[in-house]
Design an enzyme around this catalytic site. Structure first.
Site, PDB file in Angstrom:
ATOM      1  N   ARG A   1      -6.608  12.727  -5.331  1.00 14.10           N
ATOM      2  CA  ARG A   1      -7.936  12.156  -5.110  1.00 14.10           C
ATOM      3  C   ARG A   1      -8.985  13.251  -4.980  1.00 14.10           C
ATOM      4  O   ARG A   1     -10.114  13.112  -5.481  1.00 14.10           O
ATOM      5  CB  ARG A   1      -7.933  11.271  -3.869  1.00 14.10           C
ATOM      6  CG  ARG A   1      -9.292  10.649  -3.601  1.00 14.10           C
ATOM      7  CD  ARG A   1      -9.244   9.462  -2.699  1.00 14.10           C
ATOM      8  NE  ARG A   1     -10.562   8.886  -2.498  1.00 14.10           N
ATOM      9  CZ  ARG A   1     -10.805   7.725  -1.908  1.00 14.10           C
ATOM     10  NH1 ARG A   1      -9.790   7.003  -1.469  1.00 14.10           N
ATOM     11  NH2 ARG A   1     -12.021   7.274  -1.757  1.00 14.10           N
TER      12      ARG A   1
ATOM     13  N   ASP B   1      -7.021  -2.600  -6.946  1.00 17.15           N
ATOM     14  CA  ASP B   1      -7.684  -3.229  -5.809  1.00 17.15           C
ATOM     15  C   ASP B   1      -7.947  -4.694  -6.126  1.00 17.15           C
ATOM     16  O   ASP B   1      -8.151  -5.054  -7.293  1.00 17.15           O
ATOM     17  CB  ASP B   1      -9.003  -2.521  -5.497  1.00 17.15           C
ATOM     18  CG  ASP B   1      -9.556  -2.931  -4.143  1.00 17.15           C
ATOM     19  OD1 ASP B   1     -10.379  -3.873  -4.096  1.00 17.15           O
ATOM     20  OD2 ASP B   1      -9.150  -2.341  -3.127  1.00 17.15           O
TER      21      ASP B   1
ATOM     22  N   ARG C   1       0.819  -1.218   0.000  1.00 17.51           N
ATOM     23  CA  ARG C   1       0.000   0.000   0.000  1.00 17.51           C
ATOM     24  C   ARG C   1       0.854   1.269   0.000  1.00 17.51           C
ATOM     25  O   ARG C   1       0.410   2.305   0.498  1.00 17.51           O
ATOM     26  CB  ARG C   1      -0.965   0.022   1.189  1.00 17.51           C
ATOM     27  CG  ARG C   1      -2.039  -1.053   1.131  1.00 17.51           C
ATOM     28  CD  ARG C   1      -3.060  -0.857   2.235  1.00 17.51           C
ATOM     29  NE  ARG C   1      -3.957  -2.008   2.317  1.00 17.51           N
ATOM     30  CZ  ARG C   1      -4.531  -2.430   3.442  1.00 17.51           C
ATOM     31  NH1 ARG C   1      -4.320  -1.797   4.568  1.00 17.51           N
ATOM     32  NH2 ARG C   1      -5.331  -3.470   3.433  1.00 17.51           N
TER      33      ARG C   1
ATOM     34  N   ARG D   1      -3.068   6.653   0.752  1.00 16.42           N
ATOM     35  CA  ARG D   1      -3.604   7.770   1.512  1.00 16.42           C
ATOM     36  C   ARG D   1      -2.626   8.442   2.477  1.00 16.42           C
ATOM     37  O   ARG D   1      -2.905   9.556   2.927  1.00 16.42           O
ATOM     38  CB  ARG D   1      -4.836   7.305   2.292  1.00 16.42           C
ATOM     39  CG  ARG D   1      -6.013   6.972   1.400  1.00 16.42           C
ATOM     40  CD  ARG D   1      -7.194   6.494   2.212  1.00 16.42           C
ATOM     41  NE  ARG D   1      -6.929   5.194   2.819  1.00 16.42           N
ATOM     42  CZ  ARG D   1      -7.769   4.601   3.675  1.00 16.42           C
ATOM     43  NH1 ARG D   1      -8.888   5.198   4.032  1.00 16.42           N
ATOM     44  NH2 ARG D   1      -7.471   3.418   4.173  1.00 16.42           N
TER      45      ARG D   1
ATOM     46  N   TYR E   1     -15.275 -11.712   0.138  1.00 18.42           N
ATOM     47  CA  TYR E   1     -15.975 -10.484  -0.226  1.00 18.42           C
ATOM     48  C   TYR E   1     -17.163 -10.771  -1.138  1.00 18.42           C
ATOM     49  O   TYR E   1     -18.232 -10.168  -0.998  1.00 18.42           O
ATOM     50  CB  TYR E   1     -15.020  -9.517  -0.917  1.00 18.42           C
ATOM     51  CG  TYR E   1     -14.035  -8.845  -0.001  1.00 18.42           C
ATOM     52  CD1 TYR E   1     -14.364  -7.674   0.684  1.00 18.42           C
ATOM     53  CD2 TYR E   1     -12.765  -9.374   0.194  1.00 18.42           C
ATOM     54  CE1 TYR E   1     -13.466  -7.053   1.526  1.00 18.42           C
ATOM     55  CE2 TYR E   1     -11.841  -8.753   1.034  1.00 18.42           C
ATOM     56  CZ  TYR E   1     -12.200  -7.593   1.700  1.00 18.42           C
ATOM     57  OH  TYR E   1     -11.306  -6.981   2.535  1.00 18.42           O
TER      58      TYR E   1
END
Length: 341
Positions: free
Chosen positions: A36, A73, A23, A27, A147
């Site tokens: 973003r 993702d 990652r 963010r 998921y």
């Protein structure tokens, strides 16, 4: 020319320990947050190849990591299999219809969803500095299935685990479909320019040993075998988070070239138990990096010493926390780059 990361994954360390972070494109970076705010939601950016490439390269430009991990993702595969995918603020990803309620055969696949991801890889390969390895990835079938079955993430993956006991044939059909799609998807990433790929099994640790064999080892072995036949020169990193004492069996039986190790495992135990010479990746606790205490450099040294007799890629035990200060990442890089084994 190959860089230190690719050489290490191929079992030929260069004398320095290569470094990248799961990652690392995301963010915690102010440049990511700025982009973003301009571009919109996460999924829109993942399907915007120019934006996704820019995000992939941001940590390379800032930190000089040895590997660039594709910004995307793991839920691209269920999206391509026909589930609706959205990311809701404060709630995370949502998939519908849930496969606990709906048959897989009722979905309408759309493989065109992969093309923007492939284009991101192509753009990044064109723009990466020489010697920086382009890394592709996909979720492993068990994790993706959790998921797809529940329609969202959960702490204990109870919907998928219960389905595995109640109707294993139904879950097997889902896992098989994911495995086939993952072979296609990762092969497409490699053809687009990915030099190594990682299989993320983030929820592998929730399974009992015999279930782990069926839902983690077996489908990953199938994917690895198919990719090895199509792309024999491309290393595959397997990351079964939470595997614990099952990690050596995973390493032996899946055929992966390297294994990622989460922060719960003693690196000295891992170094003893994995097959001799197998490259290993890991395993600093992301929360120690977030905290940035005096123990950071000490733990980095412990990990480096534990793996000094086998090919080692320094990484975290999972993804970097979004609250991690840039200064802590810089401390980590300095500790790894300055280590003299």
């Amino acid at each position: 020319m190959p860089g230190p990361l690719l050489d290490t994954l191929n079992g030929s360390p260069t004398g320095t320990v290569p470094l990248w972070l799961m990652r690392q494109a995301g963010r915690y970076l102010p440049e990511y947050r700025e982009l973003r705010a301009e571009k919109g939601g996460f999924l829109a950016m993942a399907y915007d190849s120019e934006a996704a490439c820019e995000i992939t390269l941001q940590p390379i430009d800032r930190f000089g990591f040895d590997g660039a991990i594709l910004f995307s993702d793991i839920l691209i595969v269920p999206h391509a299999l026909g589930q609706h995918l959205e990311f809701l603020a404060g709630e995370g990803p949502k998939l519908s219809p849930r496969l606990v309620d709906t048959a897989l055969a009722d979905l309408t696949p759309d493989s065109s969803r992969y093309e923007p991801i492939y284009q991101t890889v192509r753009l990044c390969r064109q723009r990466l500095p020489e010697g920086v390895t382009m890394l592709g990835f996909a979720g492993s079938p068990w994790t993706v299935a959790t998921y797809m079955v529940a329609g969202e993430g959960s702490r204990d993956q109870h919907e998928a685990r219960a389905l595995a006991y109640r109707d294993p044939a139904a879950l097997q059909a889902i896992v098989d479909a994911i495995a086939e799609q993952t072979i296609t998807y990762l092969s497409g990433q490699i053809e687009a320019g990915a030099e190594a790929v990682q299989l993320f099994d983030s929820w592998a640790g929730s399974l009992a040993p015999d279930e782990f064999e069926r839902w983690v080892i077996a489908p990953n072995a199938r994917i690895v075998a198919a990719l090895a036949e199509r792309h024999p020169a491309t290393p595959i990193i397997g990351f079964p988070k939470g595997a614990g004492e099952k990690l050596p069996a995973y390493a032996r039986e899946t055929g992966v070239k390297a294994v990622g190790v989460d922060e719960t495992l003693d690196p000295h135990w891992v170094a003893r138990e994995l097959p001799e010479g197998m490259p290993v990746q890991g395993n600093l606790d992301p929360l120690l990096l977030l905290a940035g205490s005096d123990r950071l450099e000490e733990r980095v040294t412990t990990i480096l010493k534990a793996f000094e007799d086998r090919p080692h890629v320094f990484n975290l035990g999972h993804g970097i926390d979004r609250r991690t200060p840039i200064a802590h990442v810089e401390r980590l890089i300095a500790a790894v780059r300055g280590w003299k084994g």
